[in-house]
Design an enzyme around this catalytic site. Structure first.
Site, PDB file in Angstrom:
ATOM      1  N   GLY A  93     -13.934   0.862   3.974  1.00 17.15           N
ATOM      2  CA  GLY A  93     -13.257   1.149   5.241  1.00 17.15           C
ATOM      3  C   GLY A  93     -14.109   2.103   6.052  1.00 17.15           C
ATOM      4  O   GLY A  93     -14.089   3.310   5.837  1.00 17.15           O
ATOM      5  N   ARG A 113       0.855  -1.192   0.000  1.00 14.57           N
ATOM      6  CA  ARG A 113       0.000   0.000   0.000  1.00 14.57           C
ATOM      7  C   ARG A 113       0.888   1.238   0.000  1.00 14.57           C
ATOM      8  O   ARG A 113       1.644   1.473   0.930  1.00 14.57           O
ATOM      9  CB  ARG A 113      -0.951   0.017   1.204  1.00 14.57           C
ATOM     10  CG  ARG A 113      -1.864   1.256   1.179  1.00 14.57           C
ATOM     11  CD  ARG A 113      -3.119   1.138   2.024  1.00 14.57           C
ATOM     12  NE  ARG A 113      -2.864   1.081   3.450  1.00 14.57           N
ATOM     13  CZ  ARG A 113      -3.828   1.133   4.391  1.00 14.57           C
ATOM     14  NH1 ARG A 113      -5.105   1.231   4.030  1.00 14.57           N
ATOM     15  NH2 ARG A 113      -3.532   1.066   5.680  1.00 14.57           N
ATOM     16  N   ASP A 124      -5.147   2.698  13.967  1.00 10.14           N
ATOM     17  CA  ASP A 124      -4.240   3.314  13.006  1.00 10.14           C
ATOM     18  C   ASP A 124      -4.792   4.699  12.699  1.00 10.14           C
ATOM     19  O   ASP A 124      -5.663   5.200  13.401  1.00 10.14           O
ATOM     20  CB  ASP A 124      -4.035   2.441  11.761  1.00 10.14           C
ATOM     21  CG  ASP A 124      -5.253   2.386  10.842  1.00 10.14           C
ATOM     22  OD1 ASP A 124      -6.283   3.013  11.153  1.00 10.14           O
ATOM     23  OD2 ASP A 124      -5.171   1.720   9.799  1.00 10.14           O
TER      24      ASP A 124
END
EC number: 2.3.3.9
Length: 726
Positions: free
Chosen positions: A457, A340, A632
């Site tokens: 997400g 990523r 995160d």
């Protein structure tokens, strides 16, 4: 002061320049001078375009803010709202029906369905654990987690608990009965497994001999046919191996001498240079790139001490069996790796452009990670990642089809610079920004020859939801947000559009993270919803979680589900566009407000303090109830934006925010008391760079582009590195 090397129109940090020239390039067939000349040309030509796309984000946001201010407190007229969104270029015309034409896609992505890990590539040990998580012990995953209850004498304890062990074995036998049912009897009654005429034979305790109900479920074995040490089975494309060893402590007491069931687990892993790492300069980027190089060459190693002994972790080799037909069968021993890259927003001081500005970090990532992947493409490494000659790059945080088109064009430029065939570089499109969601079909179309995954997400997407409509009013609390109409529509829409665009059998349709690595019983109960929703992959927080989540793909044939879902009515765009602002803010009690402030402030501080002070971008952070949550930057974005929104609309005051932050800082300090490297935030708040960063994320949240946390985090991390000499 960073030492730099001038090459054409760019100034490269010397350590990055040396790494690329001395470590990344040798063995690729690329000449260093040519690489840097192409690099210089591409980044100086595309950086202005990158900046234009970011300016367009700002212009659209300004128009959204104005419109939302004028309509605050009013019920949205959806026809009027959609007309406005089209007028400002937020909502674009959908392309005519099409199917993606991505070719040379590995089976782990195209034709298999199973768990996906995401790990910070800067942590070599985590990266190796994830790469090796293609296979995992079911017995270990069950015994070591709350997947098996500790009730009725089944406590984990210090030594082996046979009561708990028996429950693990029973659970595993139930799995075998479900995934590889016998023609008669149960695996619980097995006395011996052996191979007879290319088929699996199972002798039961009563002396009867049976076989599999579906003989195609037997794939191969290890050891001798009449006394195998391993029996390889398959269900819905996912392999699992009954491991047999009469001398093993578990196997010796088992009726059929079964010591474990080895599960094919994390089919794919994303090696992350983005939300789970803290990479703010050349030193950090070299760590990330060096580990990616080790993974692509297959020689990454990490030594560490465990239980007083030094251990070295390496990448696992492939697994070899005798196939059912007697021929040799080899299965990959490692997860298929994506990398990523970062999105379009951030710049990095590792390289300066001809005008002296920092390089767009996404351009640097794309060029360097692709260069490194040539080692895999040439097949000169220890192992093969892609057997199809592809490089898999996840591109996050793109806003709309124009930005995806820019990525597609950039990847083409990289291919030309590196001498790679067109469409070698594949793209995973994260559907985590509102403008990408509502234009998802157009986004996929913009990279229709490269798309290998789309993925929802919830956390980032909610952060963007709040920031986009900041002016419209106060948003509902984080808990109820998960049940809001727009989220369910968004999750369904992603699958619907993916199926319309022909992703089934070619690319992944993915779902988000289970963020509670200690709560595996809950995951086993809930996460089967992802394959049932038509997702052929979903994110898990650990190799253990991957092994347990793999069992869901035994129970659900995702490709059958996708065939059924292909005929349903598409999710409602109106539902997706329904903004989750509170209908009656006055219904919130003072206790409700304080509880939400405490919860979010604690999460923000718990994550930020490790990011700023220690450079840890992803960690298990205890929440306010001491439940460990994988945090995160996505979790940080939603928490900070919600508090920003409440402060802006007067649900709480700045004094309340500061009081809460200071009180919660002491809680976080206490939770980190066992960490020798930890720096307390309380009571000297003015001296804590991490505390200042956390406060700014809330107080300056409206000014942050799309509510992203990176600009403030990077600035404060650079301050911390300078102050603490890291």
């Amino acid at each position: 002061m960073t030492e730099r090397v001038q090459v054409g129109g760019i100034q490269i940090a010397k350590n990055l320049y040396d790494f690329v020239n001395n470590e990344a390039i040798p063995g690729t067939g690329i000449e260093a001078d040519k690489f840097w000349a192409e690099f210089d040309k591409i980044v100086n030509e595309l950086a202005p375009r990158n900046r234009e796309l970011l300016l367009k984000r700002d212009e659209i946001q300004e128009k959204m803010d104005t419109w939302n201010r004028e309509h605050k407190g009013q019920k949205l007229d959806m026809a009027e709202y959609k007309a406005f969104l089209k007028d400002i270029g937020y909502l674009v015309d959908e392309p005519a029906d099409f199917k993606i034409s991505t070719s040379n896609v590995d089976p782990e992505i195209a034709t298999m369905a199973g768990p996906q890990l995401v790990v910070p590539v800067m942590n070599a040990r985590f990266a190796l654990n994830a790469a090796n998580a293609r296979w995992g012990s079911l017995y270990d995953a069950l015994y070591g987690t709350d997947a098996i209850s500790e009730e009725n004498g089944a406590e984990k304890g210090r030594g082996y608990n046979p009561v708990r062990g028996a429950k693990v074995i029973e659970w595993a036998r139930n799995l075998l009965d479900g995934s590889a049912p016998l023609a008669s009897g149960s695996h619980k009654d097995a006395a011996k497994y052996y191979i007879d005429g290319g088929k699996l034979a199972v002798k039961l305790q009563n002396g009867d001999v049976t076989g599999l109900k579906d003989e195609s479920g037997f794939v191969g074995y290890t050891g001798a046919a009449d006394a195998p040490t391993g029996v390889l089975l398959v269900k819905n494309g996912m392999h699992f191996e009954i491991q047999i060893d009469a001398s093993h402590p578990i196997g010796k007491d088992d009726g059929a001498h079964v010591k474990d069931v080895l599960m094919e687990s994390a089919l794919t892993t994303i090696m992350d240079c983005e939300d789970s790492v803290a990479a703010v300069d050349a030193d950090d980027k070299v760590v990330a790139y060096k580990n990616w190089l080790g993974l692509m060459k297959g020689d990454l190693e990490e030594s560490f001490e465990k239980g007083g002994q030094m251990m070295t972790r390496r990448m696992n080799g492939d697994r070899t069996y005798t196939g059912a037909d007697g021929s040799e069968l080899t299965l990959k021993g490692r997860s298929l790796l994506f990398v990523r890259n970062v999105g379009h927003l951030m710049t990095n001081p590792a390289i300066l452009l001809k005008d002296g500005s920092e390089i767009p970090e996404g351009l640097m990532d794309g060029l360097v990670t692709s260069l490194i992947a040539i080692h895999d493409l040439k097949g000169d490494g220890k192992f093969q990642n892609s057997t199809k000659g592809s490089v898999y790059i996840v591109k996050p945080k793109q806003h709309g089809p124009e930005e995806v088109a820019f990525t597609n064009e950039f990847f083409g430029r990289v291919e030309d610079a590196l001498g790679l065939p067109r469409f070698t570089l594949k793209v995973g499109i994260m559907d985590e920004e509102r403008r990408t969601t509502v234009n998802l079909k157009a986004c996929i179309h913009a990279a229709k020859e490269r798309t290998v995954f789309i993925n929802t997400g919830f956390l980032d997407r909610t952060g963007d939801e709040i920031h986009t409509s900041m002016e419209l009013g106060p948003f509902i609390r984080k808990g109820p947000m998960k049940q809001a109409a727009w989220i369910n529509a968004y999750e369904q829409w992603n699958v619907d559009i993916g199926l319309e665009a022909g992703l089934s059998g070619v690319a992944q349709i993915g779902k988000g993270m289970w963020a509670m690595p200690d709560l595996m019983a809950g995951m086993l109960e809930a996460k089967i919803g992802h394959p049932k929703a038509g997702a052929n992959t979903a994110w898990v927080p650990s190799p253990t979680a991957a092994t347990l989540h793999a069992t869901h793909y035994h129970q659900v044939n995702v490709f059958d589900v996708q065939k059924e879902l292909a005929n349903r009515q598409r999710a409602s765009l109106d539902d997706i566009l329904t903004v989750p602002v509170m209908e009656d803010p006055s219904s919130l009690s003072a206790e409700d407000i304080q509880q939400e402030l405490d919860n979010n402030a604690q999460g923000i501080l718990g994550y930020v303090v490790r990011w700023i002070d220690q450079g840890v971008g992803c960690s298990k952070v205890p929440d306010i109830n001491d439940v460990g949550l994988m945090e995160d930057r996505a979790t940080l974005r939603i928490s900070s934006q919600l508090l920003t929104n409440w402060l802006y609309h007067g649900i709480c005051s700045e004094e309340q925010i500061m009081e809460t932050m200071k009180r919660m800082a002491a809680v976080v300090d206490k939770q980190n008391a066992g960490d020798a490297a930890y720096r307390n935030m309380a009571p000297n708040f003015d001296d804590s760079i991490a505390f200042q960063a956390a406060v700014d994320l809330v107080l300056k949240g409206r000014e942050q582009p799309a509510g992203y946390t990176e600009p403030l985090l990077h600035a404060y991390r650079q301050k911390a590195k300078a102050k603490y000499g890291q």
